[in-house]
Design an enzyme around this catalytic site. Structure first.
Site, mmCIF file in Angstrom:
data_model
loop_
_atom_site.group_PDB
_atom_site.id
_atom_site.type_symbol
_atom_site.label_atom_id
_atom_site.label_comp_id
_atom_site.label_asym_id
_atom_site.label_seq_id
_atom_site.Cartn_x
_atom_site.Cartn_y
_atom_site.Cartn_z
ATOM 1 C CB SER A 63 -21.144 15.687 11.958
ATOM 2 O OG SER A 63 -21.437 16.877 12.281
ATOM 3 C CE1 TYR B 133 -17.671 15.884 16.206
ATOM 4 C CE2 TYR B 133 -18.937 17.323 14.429
ATOM 5 C CZ TYR B 133 -18.808 16.221 15.358
ATOM 6 O OH TYR B 133 -20.031 15.407 15.464
HETATM 7 P P1 NAD Z 1 -22.145 12.072 23.443
HETATM 8 O O1 NAD Z 1 -21.106 12.777 23.719
HETATM 9 O O2 NAD Z 1 -23.302 11.625 24.294
HETATM 10 O O3 NAD Z 1 -21.629 10.646 22.923
HETATM 11 C C1 NAD Z 1 -20.232 10.378 22.586
HETATM 12 C C2 NAD Z 1 -19.901 8.920 22.839
HETATM 13 O O4 NAD Z 1 -18.692 8.741 22.642
HETATM 14 C C3 NAD Z 1 -20.235 8.738 24.188
HETATM 15 O O5 NAD Z 1 -21.009 7.613 24.529
HETATM 16 C C4 NAD Z 1 -18.903 8.301 24.769
HETATM 17 O O6 NAD Z 1 -18.662 7.800 26.013
HETATM 18 C C5 NAD Z 1 -17.971 7.914 23.471
HETATM 19 N N1 NAD Z 1 -16.706 8.134 23.701
HETATM 20 C C6 NAD Z 1 -16.051 9.294 23.605
HETATM 21 N N2 NAD Z 1 -14.682 9.347 23.758
HETATM 22 C C7 NAD Z 1 -14.579 7.613 23.818
HETATM 23 C C8 NAD Z 1 -13.323 6.874 23.936
HETATM 24 N N3 NAD Z 1 -11.884 7.436 23.878
HETATM 25 N N4 NAD Z 1 -13.550 5.643 24.052
HETATM 26 C C9 NAD Z 1 -14.703 5.046 23.997
HETATM 27 N N5 NAD Z 1 -15.828 5.955 23.725
HETATM 28 C C10 NAD Z 1 -15.780 7.180 23.766
HETATM 29 O O7 NAD Z 1 -22.614 12.597 21.967
HETATM 30 P P2 NAD Z 1 -23.546 12.083 20.990
HETATM 31 O O8 NAD Z 1 -24.191 13.382 20.259
HETATM 32 O O9 NAD Z 1 -24.318 11.042 21.222
HETATM 33 O O10 NAD Z 1 -22.354 11.506 19.909
HETATM 34 C C11 NAD Z 1 -22.495 10.382 19.119
HETATM 35 C C12 NAD Z 1 -22.042 10.653 17.751
HETATM 36 O O11 NAD Z 1 -22.919 11.557 17.163
HETATM 37 C C13 NAD Z 1 -20.402 11.467 17.737
HETATM 38 O O12 NAD Z 1 -19.912 10.663 16.603
HETATM 39 C C14 NAD Z 1 -20.828 12.920 17.212
HETATM 40 O O13 NAD Z 1 -19.832 13.313 16.716
HETATM 41 C C15 NAD Z 1 -22.087 12.432 16.432
HETATM 42 N N6 NAD Z 1 -22.874 13.590 16.311
HETATM 43 C C16 NAD Z 1 -23.742 14.156 17.161
HETATM 44 C C17 NAD Z 1 -24.382 15.254 16.842
HETATM 45 C C18 NAD Z 1 -25.400 16.032 17.845
HETATM 46 O O14 NAD Z 1 -26.023 16.752 17.450
HETATM 47 N N7 NAD Z 1 -25.397 15.451 18.988
HETATM 48 C C19 NAD Z 1 -24.616 15.636 15.629
HETATM 49 C C20 NAD Z 1 -23.682 15.230 14.532
HETATM 50 C C21 NAD Z 1 -22.965 14.119 14.893
#
Ligand code: NAD
Length: 249
Positions: A141, A154
């Site tokens: 991230s 986080y």
């Molecule tokens: P999102 O909330 O749509 O996706 C999160 C995913 O994690 C979902 O598919 C959810 O089902 C899964 N998840 C959460 N808890 C879980 C559990 N207990 N068991 C199984 N699966 C679980 O958001 P996203 O942005 O797609 O996030 C994906 C990754 O990207 C994460 O690690 C997030 O920290 C990272 N990220 C996102 C951003 C952003 O701007 N969206 C930026 C940096 C990093």
């Protein structure tokens, strides 16, 4: 060089957002997909199958390490081997640092860091058993580099993802296992919904992004394919930012 034809990729958090987009990108490059999530992944399955590769769903809660053995076993039973693991599942809980609860801390660190590590370890053991090498790609991230506001667990977990990526890479390179990470910038997914609903914060962030827009989930597709492919065979322990230039400001 970038073809993943015949490869098997496990992607956690495959039902939405970045996880779903990475399933689509990896399948477009030819990989069969094992999607892991707490609930059904019908939309992802449909998108993957449109690319002409297989999709196998594994329902699992990654809040603990309990399902790890089953995930690897089911994937190997279905496709005979694994080649790629993408540790994408992650959560964010927002609260002032002064009031942050132990429960939120544990929930965030358990999935973002502990499960990521032990699932990587289980995949690495399978790669060693196969004598095949393999690719592990962790989702970091911007808060692997910066402190953030109201997200202490986080930030701590995502800093640790970068550290663990290097630590694993150092020890497993000798098995032809590449461990790297992708640090997405600000992407429009559920993870950032609260931020995007706050017009002031949304615009402050937008103004700071050199690319002039928030990222879309599909923006990280090319990077995950690259790191999963033989084009990245000599890349170990590195985190690639896909951030519209955010870190360069
Ligand atoms: P999102 O909330 O749509 O996706 C999160 C995913 O994690 C979902 O598919 C959810 O089902 C899964 N998840 C959460 N808890 C879980 C559990 N207990 N068991 C199984 N699966 C679980 O958001 P996203 O942005 O797609 O996030 C994906 C990754 O990207 C994460 O690690 C997030 O920290 C990272 N990220 C996102 C951003 C952003 O701007 N969206 C930026 C940096 C990093």
């Amino acid at each position: 060089m970038f073809s993943l034809k015949g490869k098997t990729a496990i992607i956690t958090g495959a039902n939405t957002g970045l996880g779903q987009a990475m399933c689509v990108a990896l399948s477009k490059a030819g990989a069969n997909i094992v999607g892991v999530a707490r609930r059904e992944m019908d939309d992802t399955e449909k998108l993957v199958k449109q690319n002409g590769t297989e999709f196998y769903p594994v329902i699992a809660d990654l809040g603990t390490t309990e399902p790890i053995e089953r995930i690897i076993k089911d994937a190997v039973n279905r496709f005979g081997r694994i080649d790629i693991l993408v540790n994408n599942a992650g959560i964010i809980r927002r609260e002032d640092a002064i009031d942050y609860s132990e429960n939120d801390w544990d929930d965030v660190v358990n999935i973002n860091l502990k499960t990521l590590y032990f699932l990587s370890q289980a995949a690495a053991k399978q790669f060693v058993k196969q004598k095949s090498g393999g690719k592990i790609i962790n989702i970091a991230s911007m808060l692997s580099y910066q402190g953030g506001i109201r997200v202490p667990a986080y930030t701590a977990s995502k800093h640790a993802v970068m550290g663990a990526t290097k630590a694993m890479a150092n020890e497993w390179a000798k098995y032809n296992i590449n461990v790297n990470a992708i640090a997405p910038g600000y992407m429009a997914t559920n993870n950032t919904e609260q931020l995007r609903n706050d017009t002031k914060r949304y615009n402050e962030i937008l103004e700071r992004i050199p690319a002039g827009r928030w990222g879309e989930p599909s923006d990280i597709g090319g990077t995950v394919v690259f790191l999963a492919s033989s084009a990245a065979d000599y890349i170990h322990g590195f985190t690639i930012a896909v951030d519209g230039g955010w870190l360069s400001r």
